[in-house]
Write an enzyme that holds these catalytic residues in place. Structure first.
Site, PDB file in Angstrom:
ATOM      1  N   GLY A  68       1.007  -1.625   0.149  1.00 55.30           N
ATOM      2  CA  GLY A  68       0.263   0.050   0.307  1.00 55.30           C
ATOM      3  C   GLY A  68       0.552   1.530   0.140  1.00 55.30           C
ATOM      4  CB  VAL A  98       1.097   4.601   4.862  1.00 58.72           C
ATOM      5  CG1 VAL A  98       1.910   4.419   5.839  1.00 58.72           C
ATOM      6  CG2 VAL A  98       0.297   5.241   4.387  1.00 58.72           C
ATOM      7  N   GLY A  99       2.579   1.632   3.429  1.00 58.94           N
ATOM      8  CA  GLY A  99       3.498   0.627   3.504  1.00 58.94           C
ATOM      9  C   GLY A  99       4.549   0.298   2.669  1.00 58.94           C
ATOM     10  CG  ASP A 154       0.876 -13.551  -3.086  1.00 59.60           C
ATOM     11  OD1 ASP A 154       1.084 -12.448  -2.921  1.00 59.60           O
ATOM     12  OD2 ASP A 154       1.426 -13.798  -3.792  1.00 59.60           O
ATOM     13  CB  SER A 163      -7.309   7.324  10.317  1.00 61.47           C
ATOM     14  OG  SER A 163      -7.721   8.807   9.622  1.00 61.47           O
ATOM     15  CB  SER A 164      -7.046  13.432  10.962  1.00 58.30           C
ATOM     16  OG  SER A 164      -7.189  13.425   9.856  1.00 58.30           O
ATOM     17  CB  CYS A 165     -11.307  10.053  10.847  1.00 60.68           C
ATOM     18  SG  CYS A 165     -10.578   8.065  10.899  1.00 60.68           S
ATOM     19  CE1 TYR A 168      -9.768   3.152   7.886  1.00 61.37           C
ATOM     20  CE2 TYR A 168      -9.312   5.570   8.472  1.00 61.37           C
ATOM     21  CZ  TYR A 168      -9.041   4.101   7.889  1.00 61.37           C
ATOM     22  OH  TYR A 168      -7.669   4.425   7.318  1.00 61.37           O
ATOM     23  CE  LYS A 191      -7.186   2.900  10.552  1.00 62.07           C
ATOM     24  NZ  LYS A 191      -5.449   1.467  10.741  1.00 62.07           N
ATOM     25  CG  HIS A 193      -7.922   9.212   0.232  1.00 63.57           C
ATOM     26  ND1 HIS A 193      -7.457   8.045   0.836  1.00 63.57           N
ATOM     27  CD2 HIS A 193      -8.894   9.317   1.799  1.00 63.57           C
ATOM     28  CE1 HIS A 193      -7.955   7.194   2.023  1.00 63.57           C
ATOM     29  NE2 HIS A 193      -9.130   7.528   2.887  1.00 63.57           N
TER      30      HIS A 193
END
Length: 324
Positions: free
Chosen positions: A16, A18-19, A40, A110-112, A139, A143, A182
């Site tokens: 992803g 960030v990863g 996988d 997350s800031s959410c 979501y 978090k 996003h």
């Protein structure tokens, strides 16, 4: 620090945005024993499989960058998947890390997590002080649960599980899906396609008035590793026993209209911007208080326009694969 860099590090979610940035950062700092596992190889929703993987590979540090993510449309459309998958991923990874004796974990939130009408800029102690933004509440709850999982294992078992809460992220390996992305990748793609088609206008969701803070993913990765590498005494002095998460952002925000104007500049679009006020705006403002992180010795270094140029160049390079 050199001892940490010799340890085996598992980055969950390495494919992803960030990863992959965390892997790049670790490699740049000389970490030589990084382990990863794609879907996988390991289904993070499968508790037994996750525990078996930890037992076999025995990582000494874990970065939890794996998550189901998306914008307003995706959160509104798939709330069940967003809460279920994120709860399962974090619970499986954190508990498996504990059972395998892993002492150091970094959970990315997350800031959410903060209330819809939290005082701006949002401090870490605003958590659980008001109602959440309805469009991404499932979501956000997942978090928040991840933060509390880390806090609980720290309190009960003496673990060193830390949490970082990034503001809105963007950059290489972002999701450029036309509906489930996003705001930044959505706008970059929309403006790019408008330029190619010769369109005279671009329609943007919402009024353009909400204010948002944006952080390039390479800055996020640098902050994550910085927090993970802090010695426990330094980290503990800047956190509280029951408030162990740290905000990660730039401390600077802009309106969605200003963002769109900058994206237009980066992509070369010279037409009109039309704002569709019938679409939801989401939270009026989301600015992070990054004083705690700054006190720990880290500040963002990539400005918005420079970061958008980097992200757009990545999109252009991978456009064919993105569309296939």
């Amino acid at each position: 620090m050199s001892e940490l860099r010799n340890q085996k590090v598992f980055v969950a979610g390495h494919r992803g945005m960030v990863g992959s940035a965390i892997v790049r950062r670790l490699e740049a700092l000389g970490y030589a024993n990084i382990v990863t596992a794609g879907r996988d190889q390991l289904n993070l929703l499968d508790q037994a499989a996750v525990h078996a993987w930890f037992a076999e590979h025995q990582p000494e540090q874990v970065y939890i960058a794996a998550a189901k993510v998306g914008g307003i449309h995706a959160n509104n459309t798939y709330p069940a998947e967003f809460i279920y998958e994120n709860l399962m991923i974090e619970a499986n990874l954190i508990h498996a890390a504990h059972k395998a004796g892993v002492q150091k974990v970094l959970f990315l939130g997350s800031s959410c997590i903060y209330p819809k009408f939290a005082e701006q800029p949002m401090r870490e102690d605003a958590l659980l002080t008001g109602i959440l933004e309805p469009t991404n509440e499932p979501y956000a709850i997942a978090k928040i649960a991840g933060i509390k999982l880390c806090e609980s294992y720290n309190r009960q078992y003496g673990r060193d599980y830390r949490s970082v809460m990034p503001t809105n992220l963007y950059g290489p390996n972002d999701n450029f899906h036309p509906e489930n992305s996003h705001v930044i990748p959505a706008l970059l793609r929309r403006f790019h396609e408008a330029v190619k088609a010769g369109d005279e206008e671009v329609v943007i969701w919402g009024s353009g008035k909400p204010m948002r803070e944006f952080l390039h993913v390479d800055d996020m990765a640098a902050a994550s590793v910085h927090v993970m590498e802090l010695d426990y005494e330094t980290y503990a002095r800047n956190t509280e026993p029951m408030l162990s998460h740290i905000n990660v952002g730039t401390g600077v925000d802009c309106t969605i209209r200003e963002l769109a104007e900058t994206v237009a500049k980066v992509t070369g679009f010279s037409g009109r911007l039309v704002f569709d006020s019938s679409k939801p705006d989401g939270t009026p403002r989301k600015l992070m208080d990054v004083g705690r992180l700054n006190a720990l010795g880290w500040e963002a270094s990539i400005g918005l326009e420079k970061g958008l140029q980097n992200s757009y160049h990545w999109f252009l390079k991978h456009e064919k694969a993105i569309r296939s």
